[in-house]
Write a protein that holds these residues in place. Structure first.
Motif, PDB file in Angstrom:
ATOM      1  N   GLU A   1       0.754  -1.171   0.087  1.00 53.91           N
ATOM      2  CA  GLU A   1       0.003  -0.170  -0.032  1.00 53.91           C
ATOM      3  C   GLU A   1       0.900   1.270   0.045  1.00 53.91           C
ATOM      4  O   GLU A   1       0.445   2.267  -0.681  1.00 53.91           O
ATOM      5  CB  GLU A   1      -0.682  -0.088   1.192  1.00 53.91           C
TER       6      GLU A   1
ATOM      7  N   ASP B   1     -14.162   2.054  -3.591  1.00 52.11           N
ATOM      8  CA  ASP B   1     -13.228   0.765  -3.253  1.00 52.11           C
ATOM      9  C   ASP B   1     -13.166   0.735  -1.742  1.00 52.11           C
ATOM     10  O   ASP B   1     -12.470   1.440  -1.020  1.00 52.11           O
ATOM     11  CB  ASP B   1     -11.858   0.884  -3.941  1.00 52.11           C
TER      12      ASP B   1
ATOM     13  N   ARG C   1     -11.484  -1.398   0.143  1.00 52.89           N
ATOM     14  CA  ARG C   1     -10.263  -1.730   0.614  1.00 52.89           C
ATOM     15  C   ARG C   1      -9.358  -0.261   0.687  1.00 52.89           C
ATOM     16  O   ARG C   1      -8.760  -0.055   1.843  1.00 52.89           O
ATOM     17  CB  ARG C   1      -9.501  -2.757  -0.140  1.00 52.89           C
ATOM     18  N   LYS C   2      -9.306   0.405  -0.285  1.00 49.68           N
ATOM     19  CA  LYS C   2      -8.956   1.725  -0.300  1.00 49.68           C
ATOM     20  C   LYS C   2      -9.195   2.685   0.770  1.00 49.68           C
ATOM     21  O   LYS C   2      -8.708   3.509   1.478  1.00 49.68           O
ATOM     22  CB  LYS C   2      -8.777   2.332  -1.715  1.00 49.68           C
TER      23      LYS C   2
ATOM     24  N   TRP D   1      -7.958   1.695   4.098  1.00 53.90           N
ATOM     25  CA  TRP D   1      -6.268   2.374   4.333  1.00 53.90           C
ATOM     26  C   TRP D   1      -6.224   3.714   4.347  1.00 53.90           C
ATOM     27  O   TRP D   1      -5.327   4.128   5.245  1.00 53.90           O
ATOM     28  CB  TRP D   1      -5.670   1.565   3.017  1.00 53.90           C
TER      29      TRP D   1
END
Length: 222
Positions: free
Chosen positions: A19, A73, A75-76, A79
């Motif tokens: 990442e 998204d 997942r993004k 993060w």
């Protein structure tokens, strides 16, 4: 590297290596500082925020700003929330702009930023997307649209190949049938049709292997 960019990248120090690499690659390959420098104070929407890099730049550059980042998204967004948790002037949401900001805060934003998002959508959805962004803005609000120019150059072809790798091969970027790059004349027409007045078309590709172009526009007053 600028002090602002160093400060921003430091926020991602505790993310996993993959990442961090993605964020650093994004920072080095796109003229995000030039985009952020044209954003006003106030409330700013960062549409397609991804890992939150632009949101963080905007928030750190001007603590008076409130930045609302949104991305489909999950997942993004997760993060981004982890990296930007210490920034009290950043709000992050998972979903499309139509599902989130357009429902909750229509007409409430001083500016909207869209960086390398439009080309990931099917072309048939571009006019409605641009009208949605227009609906977020106060009269006279600023729209910063950073795209890759479809100029037929080797940089254009390289950008398409690179995005094919990121979207289709690696799955690092979500797309919904787009991957079209348009010349600036066509983009300015689309912006005008959506109710914007284009005040600047800035060529930001110098020093990059991608033909970056920034459209600065204002939402026309009724």
């Amino acid at each position: 590297m600028s002090a602002l960019l160093q400060q921003t990248l430091a926020l991602y120090a505790k993310l996993p290596p993959a990442e961090r690499f993605h964020v650093h690659a994004r920072a080095s390959s796109a003229p995000l500082l030039a985009v952020a420098a044209r954003a006003p104070s106030g409330t700013v929407a960062d549409i397609g925020c991804g890992h939150g890099l632009m949101s963080a730049l905007l928030a750190l550059a001007d603590p008076r700003r409130t930045v609302h980042g949104v991305d489909p998204d999950p997942r993004k967004v997760a993060w981004a929330r982890q990296a930007l948790s210490g920034l009290s002037n950043v709000r992050l949401a998972e979903g499309t702009v139509e599902e989130t900001l357009a429902k909750e805060a229509a007409g409430a934003f001083d500016a909207a930023v869209v960086c390398d998002v439009l080309y990931l959508l099917p072309e048939a959805k571009w006019p409605a997307f641009l009208r949605t962004v227009h609906g977020l803005l106060k009269p006279g609000g600023r729209f910063l649209l950073k795209e890759v120019e479809g100029d037929g150059s080797w940089k254009h072809r390289k950008a398409l190949a690179q995005e094919w790798v990121m979207v289709s091969l690696l799955g690092r970027t979500q797309a919904s049938g787009g991957m079209a790059l348009k010349p600036r004349g066509e983009m300015t027409r689309l912006l005008a049709d959506a109710g914007f007045s284009v005040s600047e078309v800035a060529d930001l590709g110098r020093g990059y292997t991608t033909p970056h172009v920034l459209y600065v526009a204002e939402a026309k007053r009724p």
